[in-house]
Enzyme design. Structure first.
Site, PDB file in Angstrom:
ATOM      1  N   GLU A 169       2.156  -1.177  -5.715  1.00  0.00           N
ATOM      2  CA  GLU A 169       2.186  -1.026  -7.360  1.00  0.00           C
ATOM      3  C   GLU A 169       1.766  -2.355  -8.154  1.00  0.00           C
ATOM      4  O   GLU A 169       0.946  -2.174  -9.268  1.00  0.00           O
ATOM      5  CB  GLU A 169       3.406  -0.672  -7.809  1.00  0.00           C
ATOM      6  CG  GLU A 169       3.533   0.875  -7.758  1.00  0.00           C
ATOM      7  CD  GLU A 169       4.933   1.265  -8.399  1.00  0.00           C
ATOM      8  OE1 GLU A 169       5.478   2.373  -8.419  1.00  0.00           O
ATOM      9  OE2 GLU A 169       5.876   0.530  -9.192  1.00  0.00           O
TER      10      GLU A 169
ATOM     11  N   HIS B 230       4.630   1.385  20.715  1.00  0.00           N
ATOM     12  CA  HIS B 230       4.396   2.535  21.577  1.00  0.00           C
ATOM     13  C   HIS B 230       3.937   3.620  20.802  1.00  0.00           C
ATOM     14  O   HIS B 230       3.887   4.571  21.039  1.00  0.00           O
ATOM     15  CB  HIS B 230       5.787   2.897  21.974  1.00  0.00           C
ATOM     16  CG  HIS B 230       6.393   1.735  22.990  1.00  0.00           C
ATOM     17  ND1 HIS B 230       6.093   1.743  24.212  1.00  0.00           N
ATOM     18  CD2 HIS B 230       7.085   0.702  22.629  1.00  0.00           C
ATOM     19  CE1 HIS B 230       6.874   0.790  24.916  1.00  0.00           C
ATOM     20  NE2 HIS B 230       7.234   0.067  23.767  1.00  0.00           N
TER      21      HIS B 230
ATOM     22  N   LYS C  24       2.620  12.832 -12.764  1.00  0.00           N
ATOM     23  CA  LYS C  24       3.850  13.140 -13.358  1.00  0.00           C
ATOM     24  C   LYS C  24       3.055  14.006 -14.585  1.00  0.00           C
ATOM     25  O   LYS C  24       3.681  15.036 -14.928  1.00  0.00           O
ATOM     26  CB  LYS C  24       4.325  11.993 -14.189  1.00  0.00           C
ATOM     27  CG  LYS C  24       5.150  11.193 -13.073  1.00  0.00           C
ATOM     28  CD  LYS C  24       6.113  10.003 -14.111  1.00  0.00           C
ATOM     29  CE  LYS C  24       6.643   9.089 -13.173  1.00  0.00           C
ATOM     30  NZ  LYS C  24       7.012   8.008 -13.799  1.00  0.00           N
TER      31      LYS C  24
HETATM   32  O1  PA5 Z   1       8.312  -0.058 -10.260  1.00  0.00           O
HETATM   33  C1  PA5 Z   1       8.431   0.706 -11.015  1.00  0.00           C
HETATM   34  O2  PA5 Z   1       8.245   0.617 -12.374  1.00  0.00           O
HETATM   35  C2  PA5 Z   1       8.532   2.334 -10.663  1.00  0.00           C
HETATM   36  O3  PA5 Z   1       8.296   2.410  -9.157  1.00  0.00           O
HETATM   37  C3  PA5 Z   1       9.728   2.657 -11.085  1.00  0.00           C
HETATM   38  O4  PA5 Z   1      10.858   1.951 -10.404  1.00  0.00           O
HETATM   39  C4  PA5 Z   1       9.993   4.154 -10.771  1.00  0.00           C
HETATM   40  O5  PA5 Z   1       9.078   4.961 -11.031  1.00  0.00           O
HETATM   41  C5  PA5 Z   1      11.358   4.616 -11.165  1.00  0.00           C
HETATM   42  O6  PA5 Z   1      11.558   4.567 -12.708  1.00  0.00           O
HETATM   43  P1  PA5 Z   1      12.774   4.596 -13.630  1.00  0.00           P
HETATM   44  O7  PA5 Z   1      13.542   3.436 -13.140  1.00  0.00           O
HETATM   45  O8  PA5 Z   1      12.315   4.420 -14.903  1.00  0.00           O
HETATM   46  O9  PA5 Z   1      13.403   5.841 -13.163  1.00  0.00           O
END
Ligand code: PA5
Length: 447
Positions: free
Chosen positions: A288, A309, A423
């Site tokens: 990310e 393996h 989303k």
């Molecule tokens: O790193 C990030 O921002 C995302 O992976 C969030 O952790 C994930 O989408 C969950 O988001 P939230 O904590 O707002 O529910």
């Protein structure tokens, strides 16, 4: 302290190149520390091991104690950065069979994860496994609006209220969310759940050392004071050590050198099943943070010797666009001696008297050399032992390494614009109000 060995990079990370990369990584570190680069509003994690809210930390420890006293299991509801860090810690530091061992033997409650997928089968089978247990729930969402945990919490809120009644259910539900915004914040206030804060300046994937990770980790019976101490050791060292002594900066430099030579996939390797989920946490952190603007190393992981393996053939002999970063653990908590068999029908007596750790270490040594022969550079990160302190060190090493590496690559390591795209489409296809036009367009494309 962790120890990075760059001697197995088959000449692809030369001393001279590392030296040339030094000033760039130092500049990236300065940009991070001085909060002068892109995403500077999300740098609260940098000094968190020293500056964390001590009052909140005490409340976390107290809540964890209450959970251990009145519950058999804690249901951790969250996705992405809101559950991966806790799961990584609990698997690395807890008993391999934590949930089966029970509270009396582990000192912590069973941990079940929910709200990290949308599978009906998972939900139904989860509801079967929690049947008859005394429960607490920790719902974790920074935004407070993420669909997967929101659905899971809707289910669990009703389950808890049906089981305990509204008042007792509220005493057993803990909310970890933004200090001001989001649906979960409003709900927690209205229902008077004990709440913990995800600081504004700490993004989801950098949040394991906040209440996001610490409450479930402490409820599992793990020492969170030691985790913070390990992170602080790492912070003190990596923020100040000169490049020549700074393995965190060298890690960021080495992976960028390899990336520029076409090694676009980094495989995080472990020889210890307890690290499998640490790799999942690492993949989110690096994927990310760096995968944007058409750039970024693709983070992958394997669990050796198991995956030798299955994935071993590709790594040894497939397309040469990858490198490995090996997490090499120095010592197990307790070693295991391989027994002698008088008949020796399996021909294994040459191993009798040796330990499992010795065999595992030689699997590592042999594999590094074989993969080097197959033209795969290996970075080796030595970890003395898997304990709360080294977990804190590893978290900080990889978080800071990620920030430095991302800035070196020329991306903002603290946003995640790409996560939003699916989303929007999903909301439109499910008929969420406000998404009508997009829904028409998508349905046309799906015809
Ligand atoms: O790193 C990030 O921002 C995302 O992976 C969030 O952790 C994930 O989408 C969950 O988001 P939230 O904590 O707002 O529910």
């Amino acid at each position: 302290m962790l120890k990075l060995d760059l001697s197995r990079t088959i000449g692809m990370v030369k001393e001279e190149e590392l030296k040339l990369a030094g000033p760039f990584t130092e500049l990236a570190l300065k940009t991070t520390v001085e909060k002068s680069g892109a995403g500077a509003e999300f740098l609260g994690w940098v000094e968190l091991p020293a500056n964390y809210d001590k009052t909140e930390f005490t409340r976390i420890s107290q809540a964890a104690q209450k959970i251990r006293d009145d519950s058999d299991a804690l249901v951790v509801i969250g996705i992405g950065g809101s559950y991966l860090g806790a799961k990584a810690a609990i698997e690395m530091l807890g008993h391999t069979f934590h949930n089966e061992m029970g509270k009396a033997r582990t000192g912590g409650v069973q941990i079940y994860y929910l709200g990290h997928n949308m599978s009906a089968d998972y939900m139904n089978e989860f509801l079967q496994i929690i049947e008859g247990k005394e429960l607490s729930v920790n719902v974790i969402s920074k935004s407070g609006t993420t669909t997967e945990p929101a659905i899971a919490f809707r289910v669990m809120k009703k389950y808890m209220e049906d089981k305990y009644g509204k008042t007792e259910a509220a005493r057993r539900i803990y909310a970890t969310t933004d200090a001001r915004r989001g649906a979960l914040k409003g709900l927690a206030e209205q229902e008077e759940y004990e709440s913990f804060v995800v600081p504004d300046d700490v993004g989801g994937r950098y949040s394991v050392l906040t209440a996001v990770g610490l409450l479930p980790i402490a409820a599992a019976g793990i020492d969170i004071v030691e985790i913070m101490a390990g992170a602080k050791d790492a912070m003190d060292h990596y923020l100040t050590a000169p490049y020549a002594d700074n393995d965190c900066l060298k890690y960021a430099a080495a992976r960028n050198i390899l990336y520029r030579k076409g090694r676009e996939i980094e495989i995080l390797v472990n020889y210890e099943p307890k690290l499998a989920f640490f790799a999942e946490w690492w993949k989110q952190l690096y994927g990310e943070s760096e995968g944007k603007d058409g750039k970024g190393i693709f983070p992958a992981s394997v669990n050796f010797s198991t995956d030798l393996h299955s994935m071993g053939q590709y790594i040894q002999d497939g397309r040469r666009h990858l490198f490995e970063t090996v997490l090499q653990v120095g010592a197990p908590h307790r070693d295991f001696e391989i027994p002698k068999d008088e008949a020796d029908l399996d021909g294994l007596n040459f191993l009798a008297g040796k330990t499992m750790h010795e065999v595992n270490t030689n699997a590592f040594r042999g594999t590094v050399l074989a993969h080097n022969d197959g033209n795969v550079p290996n970075l080796v990160l030595g970890i003395d032992q898997l304990n709360a302190r080294t977990f804190g060190e590893m978290v900080y090493f990889f978080e800071l390494g990620c920030a430095v590496s991302g800035y070196t690559l020329g991306v903002n390591p603290f946003n995640q614009p790409g996560v939003e795209d699916y989303k929007k489409n999903m909301f439109a296809l499910l008929g969420k109000p406000g998404y009508e036009e997009l829904a028409r367009e998508l349905n046309d494309r799906l015809k």
